[in-house]
Scaffold this active site. Structure first.
Site, short mmCIF file in Angstrom:
data_model
loop_
_atom_site.label_atom_id
_atom_site.label_comp_id
_atom_site.label_asym_id
_atom_site.label_seq_id
_atom_site.Cartn_x
_atom_site.Cartn_y
_atom_site.Cartn_z
N ALA A 2 0.83 -1.20 0.00
CA ALA A 2 0.00 0.00 0.00
C ALA A 2 0.87 1.26 0.00
O ALA A 2 1.78 1.37 -0.80
CB ALA A 2 -0.98 -0.04 1.17
N SER A 3 0.61 2.17 0.89
CA SER A 3 1.31 3.45 0.90
C SER A 3 2.70 3.41 1.51
O SER A 3 3.41 4.41 1.51
CB SER A 3 0.47 4.49 1.64
OG SER A 3 -0.71 4.75 0.93
N ALA A 4 3.11 2.28 2.04
CA ALA A 4 4.42 2.19 2.68
C ALA A 4 5.55 2.48 1.71
O ALA A 4 6.62 2.94 2.11
CB ALA A 4 4.62 0.80 3.29
#
Length: 113
Positions: free
Chosen positions: A49-51
């Site tokens: 995801a946004s990591a």
């Protein structure tokens, strides 16, 4: 003390360390699909995801530091591809600041598992 001695015995994932083209350490542990007990492999893909945003930003900043791109460069200048709904005048700086107006292209509510 080596990597193995510092690892939590319950670690689940993959460690792959390469230096100068030589694999220094590789370990796969745990399951990519726990209910079906399918083990992780070096080819396992993880949903992050946004990591990944911070790593992409760091890479972009390194390119700026090297002079390969500039904050003022636009997507239209940098990408030789159709951008469809995305404004070609969006700048690298706007992307990094999350002020570009580029919409979320990944809609989990309409995606299959």
């Amino acid at each position: 003390m080596g990597i193995q001695e510092n690892m939590d015995e319950n670690f689940r994932g993959i460690i792959y360390i390469v230096q100068n083209g030589k694999v220094l350490y590789e370990r796969e542990s745990g399951f990519s699909d726990l209910p079906n007990e399918i083990p992780n492999t070096i080819e396992t893909k993880f949903a992050s995801a946004s990591a990944g945003k911070v790593f992409v930003a760091a890479g972009i900043l390194q390119l700026i530091e090297r002079g390969s791109i500039r904050f003022e460069d636009t997507l239209g200048k940098l990408l030789a591809m159709p951008l469809h709904e995305i404004d070609q005048d969006v700048t690298v700086k706007q992307l990094l600041n999350h002020t570009s107006g580029v919409p979320d292209y990944f809609d989990e509510s309409v995606m299959d598992e």
